[in-house]
Motif scaffolding. Sequence first.
Motif, mmCIF file in Angstrom:
data_model
loop_
_atom_site.group_PDB
_atom_site.id
_atom_site.type_symbol
_atom_site.label_atom_id
_atom_site.label_comp_id
_atom_site.label_asym_id
_atom_site.label_seq_id
_atom_site.Cartn_x
_atom_site.Cartn_y
_atom_site.Cartn_z
ATOM 1 N N HIS A 105 1.090 -1.245 -0.396
ATOM 2 C CA HIS A 105 0.196 -0.162 -0.206
ATOM 3 C C HIS A 105 0.792 1.657 -0.466
ATOM 4 O O HIS A 105 0.185 2.482 -0.789
ATOM 5 C CB HIS A 105 -1.290 -0.122 1.457
ATOM 6 C CG HIS A 105 -2.130 -1.353 1.027
ATOM 7 N ND1 HIS A 105 -3.179 -0.556 0.522
ATOM 8 C CD2 HIS A 105 -2.010 -2.249 1.739
ATOM 9 C CE1 HIS A 105 -3.859 -1.688 0.390
ATOM 10 N NE2 HIS A 105 -3.396 -2.933 1.334
ATOM 11 N N ALA A 106 1.692 1.016 0.228
ATOM 12 C CA ALA A 106 3.145 2.367 0.580
ATOM 13 C C ALA A 106 2.300 3.662 0.873
ATOM 14 O O ALA A 106 2.551 4.832 0.510
ATOM 15 C CB ALA A 106 3.392 2.740 -0.831
ATOM 16 N N PRO A 107 2.101 3.100 2.523
ATOM 17 C CA PRO A 107 1.165 4.716 3.012
ATOM 18 C C PRO A 107 1.826 5.731 3.057
ATOM 19 O O PRO A 107 3.448 5.582 3.684
ATOM 20 C CB PRO A 107 0.072 3.803 3.640
ATOM 21 C CG PRO A 107 1.161 2.821 4.266
ATOM 22 C CD PRO A 107 2.066 2.165 3.018
ATOM 23 N N ASP A 108 1.474 6.702 3.313
ATOM 24 C CA ASP A 108 1.795 8.118 3.712
ATOM 25 C C ASP A 108 2.162 7.780 4.972
ATOM 26 O O ASP A 108 3.494 8.565 5.725
ATOM 27 C CB ASP A 108 1.633 9.020 3.249
ATOM 28 C CG ASP A 108 1.600 9.012 2.132
ATOM 29 O OD1 ASP A 108 2.956 9.604 1.533
ATOM 30 O OD2 ASP A 108 0.805 10.038 0.789
ATOM 31 N N ILE A 109 0.941 7.321 5.831
ATOM 32 C CA ILE A 109 1.613 7.626 7.207
ATOM 33 C C ILE A 109 -0.508 6.159 7.458
ATOM 34 O O ILE A 109 -1.084 5.655 6.766
ATOM 35 C CB ILE A 109 0.553 8.502 7.841
ATOM 36 C CG1 ILE A 109 0.277 8.675 10.016
ATOM 37 C CG2 ILE A 109 -1.042 8.661 7.683
ATOM 38 C CD1 ILE A 109 0.150 9.963 9.892
ATOM 39 N N ILE A 110 -0.197 5.613 8.785
ATOM 40 C CA ILE A 110 -0.560 4.710 9.064
ATOM 41 C C ILE A 110 -1.223 4.526 10.392
ATOM 42 O O ILE A 110 -0.700 5.024 11.464
ATOM 43 C CB ILE A 110 0.129 3.321 9.060
ATOM 44 C CG1 ILE A 110 0.951 2.780 8.264
ATOM 45 C CG2 ILE A 110 -0.493 1.878 10.189
ATOM 46 C CD1 ILE A 110 2.318 1.892 8.631
ATOM 47 N N ILE A 111 -2.170 4.585 10.098
ATOM 48 C CA ILE A 111 -3.276 4.955 11.917
ATOM 49 C C ILE A 111 -3.833 2.835 12.200
ATOM 50 O O ILE A 111 -4.915 2.684 11.640
ATOM 51 C CB ILE A 111 -4.828 5.453 11.598
ATOM 52 C CG1 ILE A 111 -4.175 6.874 10.802
ATOM 53 C CG2 ILE A 111 -5.411 5.844 13.318
ATOM 54 C CD1 ILE A 111 -5.033 7.772 10.269
ATOM 55 N N CYS A 112 -3.562 3.399 13.849
ATOM 56 C CA CYS A 112 -4.073 1.386 14.422
ATOM 57 C C CYS A 112 -4.796 2.672 14.812
ATOM 58 O O CYS A 112 -5.288 2.917 15.728
ATOM 59 C CB CYS A 112 -3.016 1.519 15.072
ATOM 60 S SG CYS A 112 -2.047 0.806 14.124
ATOM 61 N N THR A 113 -6.282 1.332 15.022
ATOM 62 C CA THR A 113 -7.224 1.378 16.086
ATOM 63 C C THR A 113 -7.467 -0.149 16.816
ATOM 64 O O THR A 113 -8.039 0.478 18.091
ATOM 65 C CB THR A 113 -8.808 1.908 15.557
ATOM 66 O OG1 THR A 113 -8.710 0.739 14.415
ATOM 67 C CG2 THR A 113 -8.756 2.766 15.050
ATOM 68 N N SER A 131 11.208 3.046 8.975
ATOM 69 C CA SER A 131 10.759 4.579 10.215
ATOM 70 C C SER A 131 10.319 5.449 9.600
ATOM 71 O O SER A 131 10.367 6.751 10.239
ATOM 72 C CB SER A 131 12.539 4.331 10.185
ATOM 73 O OG SER A 131 13.013 4.413 8.910
ATOM 74 N N ASN A 132 10.221 5.151 7.835
ATOM 75 C CA ASN A 132 9.818 7.327 6.989
ATOM 76 C C ASN A 132 8.799 7.130 7.795
ATOM 77 O O ASN A 132 7.784 8.365 6.921
ATOM 78 C CB ASN A 132 10.657 6.980 5.620
ATOM 79 C CG ASN A 132 10.215 6.165 4.709
ATOM 80 O OD1 ASN A 132 9.956 4.369 5.653
ATOM 81 N ND2 ASN A 132 10.112 5.871 3.815
ATOM 82 N N ILE A 133 7.832 5.535 7.535
ATOM 83 C CA ILE A 133 6.461 6.512 7.956
ATOM 84 C C ILE A 133 5.949 6.158 8.741
ATOM 85 O O ILE A 133 5.410 6.007 9.882
ATOM 86 C CB ILE A 133 5.352 4.807 7.577
ATOM 87 C CG1 ILE A 133 5.669 4.615 5.881
ATOM 88 C CG2 ILE A 133 4.249 4.937 7.325
ATOM 89 C CD1 ILE A 133 5.597 3.347 5.145
ATOM 90 N N PRO A 134 5.369 7.834 9.442
ATOM 91 C CA PRO A 134 4.801 7.801 10.935
ATOM 92 C C PRO A 134 2.977 6.723 11.570
ATOM 93 O O PRO A 134 2.921 6.425 10.083
ATOM 94 C CB PRO A 134 4.447 9.190 10.839
ATOM 95 C CG PRO A 134 5.571 9.884 9.648
ATOM 96 C CD PRO A 134 4.917 8.253 8.857
ATOM 97 N N VAL A 135 3.168 6.621 12.654
ATOM 98 C CA VAL A 135 1.726 5.885 12.433
ATOM 99 C C VAL A 135 1.227 6.465 13.855
ATOM 100 O O VAL A 135 2.030 7.084 14.962
ATOM 101 C CB VAL A 135 2.278 4.437 13.427
ATOM 102 C CG1 VAL A 135 1.075 3.469 14.443
ATOM 103 C CG2 VAL A 135 3.329 3.314 13.101
#
Length: 364
Positions: A105-113, A131-135
Motif C-alpha cells: 500500500h506504500a502509505p504516507d501514514i498508518i493509523i491503528c485502532t 522508519s519513514n512512515i509515521p504511525v
Amino acid sequence: MKILLLPLFRFPTGHTKAAEAIEDAILRVYPTATIDMVDLLSYTNPVLEKGVGSFYIKWIQSSPKTYQFMYGKLVNRKSTKEKNDELPVISKVFQKKMKQLVTKHAPDIIICTHAFPSSILGILKREGHFSNIPVINAYTDFFMNDVWAKQTSEFHFVPHQEAKQKLITSYHHPADNIFVTGIPVHAGITKTKATPSQQNILLAGGNIGFLDVDDLIELTNRMPNTTFTVLCGNNKKLFAKVDGANNQRLIAQGYITERAEMNALYENTSAIVTKPGGVTMAEVMRKRIPIFIDHFLPGPEEENFHYLNARGIVRKLNEQSLDELTDQTIIATMAHNITNYEQEIDFTLEQALSAVFESIAIHE
C-alpha cells in the motif's frame, strides 16, 4: 495522500467503528485522500480471522476468570518497561504479512485502532523497518494496555488527559504529538445533548439478563411514567418476546444500521443500561446520557468501568433499587461528571488529523 487504517476483525467491533469514524474525519479534512482499511488477521488468513473471533467469544463466555487472568498476564500488565508494549510471544507470520501489507500500500501514514497491529508495527520499527512512515495510535478504551506500541508510534489520539500525561512522563513523547480527542466517535453521532420528551430508558439487549420479559412488564407497572426500549440487535427471539408483550411502554428495537437512526434514538433517551465498551461509552457520553452498568466482561470492559466509575460517569446498577434509573439527583450528578470529562477534550478528530498531517508535511 495515502493512508493505511488498521482495525482488527471484519465483523462489527468498537475498533472497526472507531476506524470508520477516523475515515470519515479524514475525508472531511482531505476529500481526495486514498484510505485503505485492512484487518491484519483476515489479510493473513481469512479462516484465522474467523477462528480467532469465535475462540475469543467462546472463551470469554465459558471461562471469564481464566480470560481475566491471561489478560492481566499478557495484555494489561501495567508496566512501563522497555519493549513491554508487545505480546510476549508473537508469530513471525504476522510480521511478514505486515511487511507485505505496508509495502503493497506504500502509505504516507498508518493509523491503528487496535493494539495488535500497533504492536506488530512496533516490532518492525525497532528492527529498522518503515522508519519513514509515521504511525498514529488511536486508543479505543479508557486505558492503554501493554500491547500498544507506545514507544515507537509517533502520534497518539488518547481518551483523556491522564493518558496524555502518562505518555509524556513514562514514554517521553512530546506533548505536541499527543492529542486528547476522546475515543473516536463518528460525526453521525452528534454532540447535541439528549433532550427526551419523557422518561425513556434504553436497555442493551445483551445486558438485561437479570430481567425476563415478565420482569420488564412489572417494571413498567412500577415506573408508569417511563418507557423502556430494548435494543435486541439481531436477537430475533428476544425481539419476539419483547414485541409479543404488547405493552406500549415496552418497545423492541431491532438491529440499527444507520447512524442517523441511532443518533435519534440516543437523543430521546433519558438513561441507558449497557456494558462499558469503549466506543459505546464515548457515544453515549457525547450525548450526555446517564449510564448504568448491569455487568461487564473481564478485560477492557472491566478496566473501562473502573475508570469511569471512579469519575462518577457511570454507576453500577442496583438491581434491588431500579428506581435510581429516574432519580433526578443521581441523573444530574452523572450528567455533570460527563460534561466535565467532555470539556477536557482538546481536539476534534478533524483538528487532530490536520495537525498531524501538517507536522509531517502531508498535503493533498
